[in-house]
Design a protein around this motif. Structure first.
Motif, PDB file in Angstrom:
ATOM      1  N   ARG A  50      19.488 -16.041 -21.948  1.00 37.46           N
ATOM      2  CA  ARG A  50      19.687 -16.293 -20.833  1.00 37.46           C
ATOM      3  C   ARG A  50      19.799 -17.006 -19.645  1.00 37.46           C
ATOM      4  O   ARG A  50      20.492 -17.998 -18.864  1.00 37.46           O
ATOM      5  N   TYR A 107      19.024  -5.025 -12.360  1.00 41.20           N
ATOM      6  CA  TYR A 107      19.873  -5.754 -13.068  1.00 41.20           C
ATOM      7  C   TYR A 107      21.105  -4.282 -14.019  1.00 41.20           C
ATOM      8  O   TYR A 107      22.005  -4.881 -13.454  1.00 41.20           O
ATOM      9  N   CYS A 108      20.275  -3.641 -13.818  1.00 45.48           N
ATOM     10  CA  CYS A 108      21.124  -2.210 -14.870  1.00 45.48           C
ATOM     11  C   CYS A 108      22.476  -1.859 -13.318  1.00 45.48           C
ATOM     12  O   CYS A 108      23.361  -1.459 -13.117  1.00 45.48           O
ATOM     13  N   GLN A 109      21.243  -1.968 -12.076  1.00 47.08           N
ATOM     14  CA  GLN A 109      22.679  -1.741 -11.224  1.00 47.08           C
ATOM     15  C   GLN A 109      23.418  -2.800 -11.291  1.00 47.08           C
ATOM     16  O   GLN A 109      24.651  -2.714 -10.632  1.00 47.08           O
ATOM     17  N   GLU A 110      23.184  -4.375 -11.185  1.00 44.90           N
ATOM     18  CA  GLU A 110      24.242  -5.119 -10.438  1.00 44.90           C
ATOM     19  C   GLU A 110      25.323  -5.338 -11.921  1.00 44.90           C
ATOM     20  O   GLU A 110      26.419  -5.537 -11.619  1.00 44.90           O
ATOM     21  N   ARG A 111      25.261  -5.206 -12.966  1.00 45.59           N
ATOM     22  CA  ARG A 111      26.248  -5.085 -14.036  1.00 45.59           C
ATOM     23  C   ARG A 111      26.905  -3.909 -14.863  1.00 45.59           C
ATOM     24  O   ARG A 111      27.483  -3.572 -15.501  1.00 45.59           O
ATOM     25  N   ARG A 112      25.936  -2.976 -13.842  1.00 46.54           N
ATOM     26  CA  ARG A 112      27.135  -1.723 -13.893  1.00 46.54           C
ATOM     27  C   ARG A 112      26.715  -0.902 -14.998  1.00 46.54           C
ATOM     28  O   ARG A 112      27.709  -0.371 -16.568  1.00 46.54           O
ATOM     29  N   ILE A 113      25.380  -1.463 -15.765  1.00 54.20           N
ATOM     30  CA  ILE A 113      24.762  -0.803 -17.410  1.00 54.20           C
ATOM     31  C   ILE A 113      24.401   0.458 -16.869  1.00 54.20           C
ATOM     32  O   ILE A 113      23.362   0.898 -16.039  1.00 54.20           O
ATOM     33  N   LEU A 181      22.874  -3.085 -22.387  1.00 57.46           N
ATOM     34  CA  LEU A 181      22.114  -4.396 -22.180  1.00 57.46           C
ATOM     35  C   LEU A 181      21.994  -4.781 -22.849  1.00 57.46           C
ATOM     36  O   LEU A 181      21.820  -5.471 -22.355  1.00 57.46           O
ATOM     37  N   ALA A 184      25.811  -6.712 -22.060  1.00 56.31           N
ATOM     38  CA  ALA A 184      25.398  -7.744 -20.801  1.00 56.31           C
ATOM     39  C   ALA A 184      24.453  -8.981 -20.609  1.00 56.31           C
ATOM     40  O   ALA A 184      25.661 -10.108 -20.084  1.00 56.31           O
ATOM     41  N   ASP A 188      26.036 -12.643 -20.689  1.00 56.23           N
ATOM     42  CA  ASP A 188      25.713 -13.595 -19.323  1.00 56.23           C
ATOM     43  C   ASP A 188      25.220 -14.636 -19.916  1.00 56.23           C
ATOM     44  O   ASP A 188      25.567 -16.106 -19.279  1.00 56.23           O
TER      45      ASP A 188
END
Length: 213
Positions: A50, A107-113, A181, A184, A188
């Protein structure tokens, strides 16, 4: 199956032909050329790919021997986001764990993981183990990881089923949905023009003036 990595900034011949790199590999592996070949489609491989794919003019291919990404260690674990409390103070492992934890939560917050900061208790059963917890608490303060000591009475009120002489509470320990994860990271990668070839096992590599084969 052989994979050839071209040197310099040469894009996939597959892209020029209108096919993905994975499709071209399936048809004729000798013709596939790529700037960056990542072997293994687990969390580490996909995360590295990524980042590589985000670079301008860099073609990236992940090759994975299984039928899906993350089919081994990345999806066969406890899915814990570690706080970084147990490793030596000046070790690279401690530095990467603490910084990686921060980046992973973001990253989890941004990508709603799906993820949760559930925290973790390290439990002492007697006075001797409590001394070890005190040393661990001092270590946490030294490396900058949030932690606090919880006494027997408070522990009994918070978790009646836990028999503890004392507890070290690690509030930044968490859990993450590893499958989400992986999905996502792959999305990306592909959004940046990278590709994933499944059922593609690398058996050998060789090197010459043109690159790796």
């Amino acid at each position: 199956m052989r994979f050839r990595a071209a040197t310099g900034r040469r894009a996939f011949s597959a892209l020029r032909n209108g096919y993905s790199a994975a499709q071209q590999l399936a048809a004729r592996a000798d013709d596939a050329q790529v700037d960056c070949l990542v072997i293994g489609g687990g969390v580490v491989g996909l995360a590295a790919a990524r980042q590589l794919a985000a670079r301008a003019d860099s073609s990236v291919l992940v090759v994975e021997k299984n039928d899906s990404v993350g089919a081994e260690t990345s999806s066969r674990n406890s899915e814990v986001i570690h706080a970084g409390i147990f490793y030596p103070r000046d070790s690279l492992r401690t530095q990467l764990c603490i910084e990686g934890k921060r980046l992973l939560y973001a990253y989890c917050q941004e990508r709603r993981i799906p993820h949760a900061r559930v925290g973790k208790w390290v439990v002492a059963r007697d006075a001797g183990q409590e001394q070890q917890l005190q040393r661990l608490a001092a270590h946490c303060a030294d490396v900058g990881v949030p932690a606090r000591m919880v006494g027997r009475a408070q522990a009994a009120r918070d978790e009646p089923c836990v028999r503890a002489h004392a507890v070290l509470d690690s509030p930044t320990t968490g859990i993450v949905d590893s499958h989400a994860l992986l999905a996502a990271l792959r999305a990306d990668l592909e959004a940046s023009g990278g590709d994933v070839a499944l059922r593609a096992e690398v058996l050998a590599l060789s090197h010459d003036a043109a690159g790796f084969r």
